[in-house]
Write a protein that holds these residues in place. Structure first.
Motif, mmCIF file in Angstrom:
data_model
loop_
_atom_site.group_PDB
_atom_site.id
_atom_site.type_symbol
_atom_site.label_atom_id
_atom_site.label_comp_id
_atom_site.label_asym_id
_atom_site.label_seq_id
_atom_site.Cartn_x
_atom_site.Cartn_y
_atom_site.Cartn_z
ATOM 1 N N HIS A 23 0.074 -6.161 -31.612
ATOM 2 C CA HIS A 23 -0.850 -6.925 -32.445
ATOM 3 C C HIS A 23 -2.099 -7.296 -31.648
ATOM 4 O O HIS A 23 -2.036 -7.491 -30.437
ATOM 5 N N SER A 24 -3.211 -7.427 -32.360
ATOM 6 C CA SER A 24 -4.447 -7.803 -31.687
ATOM 7 C C SER A 24 -4.386 -9.255 -31.240
ATOM 8 O O SER A 24 -3.594 -10.060 -31.754
ATOM 9 N N LEU A 25 -5.242 -9.583 -30.300
ATOM 10 C CA LEU A 25 -5.294 -10.949 -29.789
ATOM 11 C C LEU A 25 -5.656 -11.931 -30.894
ATOM 12 O O LEU A 25 -5.054 -13.006 -31.013
ATOM 13 N N ALA A 29 -3.527 -15.165 -32.289
ATOM 14 C CA ALA A 29 -4.122 -16.503 -32.274
ATOM 15 C C ALA A 29 -4.074 -17.138 -33.654
ATOM 16 O O ALA A 29 -3.774 -18.336 -33.800
ATOM 17 N N ILE A 30 -4.360 -16.348 -34.677
ATOM 18 C CA ILE A 30 -4.362 -16.887 -36.026
ATOM 19 C C ILE A 30 -2.947 -17.144 -36.527
ATOM 20 O O ILE A 30 -2.706 -18.072 -37.314
ATOM 21 N N SER A 31 -1.983 -16.367 -36.063
ATOM 22 C CA SER A 31 -0.586 -16.653 -36.404
ATOM 23 C C SER A 31 -0.155 -18.000 -35.826
ATOM 24 O O SER A 31 0.545 -18.777 -36.482
ATOM 25 N N ASN A 186 -2.318 -9.932 -23.575
ATOM 26 C CA ASN A 186 -2.420 -10.820 -24.742
ATOM 27 C C ASN A 186 -1.438 -11.980 -24.677
ATOM 28 O O ASN A 186 -1.752 -13.096 -25.099
ATOM 29 N N LYS A 187 -0.250 -11.723 -24.167
ATOM 30 C CA LYS A 187 0.751 -12.790 -24.068
ATOM 31 C C LYS A 187 0.244 -13.928 -23.193
ATOM 32 O O LYS A 187 0.331 -15.107 -23.563
ATOM 33 N N THR A 188 -0.300 -13.594 -22.028
ATOM 34 C CA THR A 188 -0.813 -14.618 -21.115
ATOM 35 C C THR A 188 -1.961 -15.396 -21.756
ATOM 36 O O THR A 188 -2.044 -16.629 -21.643
ATOM 37 N N ILE A 189 -2.852 -14.685 -22.432
ATOM 38 C CA ILE A 189 -4.011 -15.336 -23.058
ATOM 39 C C ILE A 189 -3.563 -16.260 -24.188
ATOM 40 O O ILE A 189 -4.054 -17.397 -24.299
ATOM 41 N N ILE A 190 -2.621 -15.802 -25.008
ATOM 42 C CA ILE A 190 -2.152 -16.643 -26.109
ATOM 43 C C ILE A 190 -1.443 -17.889 -25.588
ATOM 44 O O ILE A 190 -1.618 -18.997 -26.120
ATOM 45 N N MET A 191 -0.669 -17.739 -24.523
ATOM 46 C CA MET A 191 -0.002 -18.917 -23.955
ATOM 47 C C MET A 191 -1.028 -19.909 -23.419
ATOM 48 O O MET A 191 -0.860 -21.130 -23.565
#
Length: 281
Positions: A23-25, A29-31, A186-191
């Motif tokens: 999934h895109s970043l 983020a929106i999820s 993406n995982k690191t950025i979302i966290m």
């Protein structure tokens, strides 16, 4: 160009099994945001799609994905549309939520950065996010050149400027290393985004929402003892004392030598005194 199927979005549950690479970043983020605020994901993507069309129109004269096109994209966003960092209310929740940043055109480095990364990739740029110590930055690879963008200002940041930012955050002895400029997944950025949102909720004393952020972070990494400790402090403030004790004990078991252990043991002793008057949630 964004296709219809790409924009018919539904909510995803962010957890340990979530495929961040799939999934895109901005989708991730929106999820997160839809779970925290009840955001209408489909409506957000309609607004985002409109922004994509505006940029596509503005960049239609550029045949090459080069520095000239990059500068034009930045000009469109930060000059013509007035996207900017919000200096006056940096730690407000509205500045951390990506949907609010898209509608208000104001935010903080990581929320602006999530959107800017989406715009860059939609415009065919090779771009990655970096959780830099002084604030989120974006790396863009153009031919043989690597450029760095500060999404808070929309400016290209030289290595000298990045080192100055680093020293401002970590002290004068800090030095920029190549590892600091490696892109994050993406995982690191979302966290990191969730942690920023959590801190904003704590600052405005929306502790239940902050607790939801803890829950999401622990769904992603159930063994993060530091996050369990933070959740314990939130439980304590919400008078969920037995839950707080359990979280503090979990942290102590995992990091018995941590400097905060003494404080946690004192908190546990106080909880034992206060438990008879505990509020049940």
């Amino acid at each position: 160009m964004t296709t219809v199927s790409k924009n018919e979005k539904t909510e995803f549950i962010i957890n340990e099994q979530f495929d961040f690479a799939e999934h895109s970043l901005v989708d991730a983020a929106i999820s997160v945001e839809s779970e925290l605020t009840g955001l209408n994901v489909a409506e957000f993507h309609k607004t985002l799609r409109l922004q994509h069309l505006v940029l596509q129109s503005q960049l239609s004269d550029f045949d090459l994905v080069d520095k000239a096109k990059l500068l034009k994209l930045i000009d469109c966003l930060y000059q013509q549309q007035a996207f900017k960092g919000d200096w006056k209310a940096f730690f407000k929740v509205e500045n951390a939520l990506v949907s609010n940043v898209l509608s208000r055109r104001k935010g903080i480095p990581i929320s602006l950065g999530v959107l800017l990364l989406d715009f860059l990739k939609e415009s065919q740029f090779d771009a990655q996010g970096i959780c830099f110590p002084s604030g989120f930055i974006i790396r863009v690879n153009i031919e043989d050149e690597t450029l760095y963008i500060d999404p808070f200002t929309g400016e290209l940041a030289s290595r000298n400027l990045l080192e100055l930012k680093l020293r401002g955050q970590l002290g004068n002895h800090a030095r920029l290393s190549p590892e600091m400029l490696e892109p994050d997944d993406n995982k690191t950025i979302i966290m990191r985004l969730i942690n920023v949102i959590k801190a904003a909720y704590v600052q405005e004393e929306s502790l239940e929402q902050a607790l939801l952020c803890c829950d999401m972070l622990l769904r992603i990494d159930p063994n993060d003892a530091y996050e369990v400790r933070d959740r314990g402090f939130l439980f304590q403030q919400l008078d969920c004392l037995n839950l707080a004790r359990t979280d503090f004990e979990f942290f102590i078991d995992h990091y018995p030598q941590d400097p905060i252990v003494g404080l946690l043991k004192r908190q546990i002793r106080q909880i034992d005194i206060d438990t008879p008057t505990q509020v049940v949630h």
